[in-house]
Design an enzyme around this catalytic site. Structure first.
Site, PDB file in Angstrom:
ATOM      1  N   GLU A  47      -4.830   2.443 -19.197  1.00  0.00           N
ATOM      2  CA  GLU A  47      -5.411   1.188 -18.724  1.00  0.00           C
ATOM      3  C   GLU A  47      -4.323   0.312 -18.106  1.00  0.00           C
ATOM      4  O   GLU A  47      -3.174   0.321 -18.549  1.00  0.00           O
ATOM      5  CB  GLU A  47      -6.050   0.381 -19.870  1.00  0.00           C
ATOM      6  CG  GLU A  47      -7.121   1.103 -20.645  1.00  0.00           C
ATOM      7  CD  GLU A  47      -8.469   1.115 -19.970  1.00  0.00           C
ATOM      8  OE1 GLU A  47      -8.634   0.399 -18.954  1.00  0.00           O
ATOM      9  OE2 GLU A  47      -9.365   1.825 -20.461  1.00  0.00           O
ATOM     10  N   THR A  48      -4.725  -0.449 -17.104  1.00  0.00           N
ATOM     11  CA  THR A  48      -3.926  -1.554 -16.603  1.00  0.00           C
ATOM     12  C   THR A  48      -4.733  -2.829 -16.769  1.00  0.00           C
ATOM     13  O   THR A  48      -5.908  -2.879 -16.394  1.00  0.00           O
ATOM     14  CB  THR A  48      -3.564  -1.370 -15.117  1.00  0.00           C
ATOM     15  OG1 THR A  48      -2.743  -0.205 -14.963  1.00  0.00           O
ATOM     16  CG2 THR A  48      -2.795  -2.578 -14.599  1.00  0.00           C
TER      17      THR A  48
END
Length: 261
Positions: free
Chosen positions: A46-47
């Protein structure tokens, strides 16, 4: 255009374990296609993208393939960025998200997140699920996004080698597997979400929003030490508080830098 970037290992106190997340900070969100391209370039589970908002922060989360409505470990990482790098004296931060306001507070060993509890619905064991997992579930529920399959033992969870291509075809975002814990943990779990570009997520805060009420019903308690048994592994302290779930964990910084795009 330049933007600061941080990479943080979440739900761990040891670098190179837990779940890595990138956190990027903007004055305003770039277009969605730019956010998705940045998440794909970062190529982490995830970012998280942050924008300051009247003392709080707006937050969005992207896998390398899609935007998601909730991500626990990247929220934990974002709290560490805010309280350790951006505003070091801060004790509490509120993130405004697609899943509502999410409050994160400092604790003695890390940070405590206040997340919404997931509603669980029993379902018949899908006929294709045992072969996809390579194990027969004891029971299966739906948490609103994923199948949550209870297996017989922690050993089966640890040793599971699922058919990810088959899991990707299931009519759910992913599959959480869980079993009663070992080595001092109340329960163990793993999470497979190839349809979201995450073959196996190392440690999944969102999954524990369903795992916590699931095990509360079966163990007759509301506080747990949980272990997500991926290759990297990670620990989460979980508490059921009414219609909310508290998830507590630590973070370790890996990278501070600047992105040019």
């Amino acid at each position: 255009m330049l933007a600061p970037i941080f990479q943080v290992d979440a739900f761990t106190n040891r670098r190179f374990s837990g779940n890595p997340a990138a956190v990027m900070v903007f004055e305003q969100f770039p277009p969605e296609e730019v956010l998705q391209a940045l998440a794909a370039e970062n190529n982490l589970p995830e970012t998280a993208f942050l924008v300051a908002d009247n003392g709080d922060y707006q937050i969005r989360w992207f896998t390398p393939m899609v935007e998601v409505p909730l991500c626990g470990h990247a929220t934990l990482a974002s709290a560490a960025v805010v309280m350790e790098r951006l505003e070091p004296k801060r004790e509490v931060v509120v993130f405004h998200s697609a899943s509502g306001p999410l409050t994160v507070s400092r604790s003695g060993t890390g940070y405590v997140m206040d997340f919404p509890r997931r509603t669980l619905e029993p379902v018949e064991i899908p006929p294709e699920l045992p072969s996809a997992l390579g194990a027969m579930p004891v029971e299966v529920v739906w948490d609103g996004s994923n199948f949550l399959a209870r297996l017989a033992t922690a050993e089966i969870v640890h040793n599971l080698n699922p058919d990810l291509a088959a899991i990707e075809t299931l009519a759910r975002s992913g599959v959480i597997v869980t079993a009663p814990g070992d080595a001092g943990f109340d329960f163990v779990s793993r999470y497979f979400a190839p349809a979201k570009g995450i073959p196996e997520d190392p440690v999944t805060g969102g999954a524990h929003c369903g795992l916590t009420p699931f095990w509360a019903q079966r163990l007759d308690k509301t506080a747990f030490r949980a272990f997500q048994a991926s290759r990297r592994g990670g620990e989460i302290v979980c508490r059921l508080v009414g219609d909310r779930v508290e998830l507590e964990g630590a973070c370790v910084f890996y990278l501070d830098g600047t992105v040019e795009f």
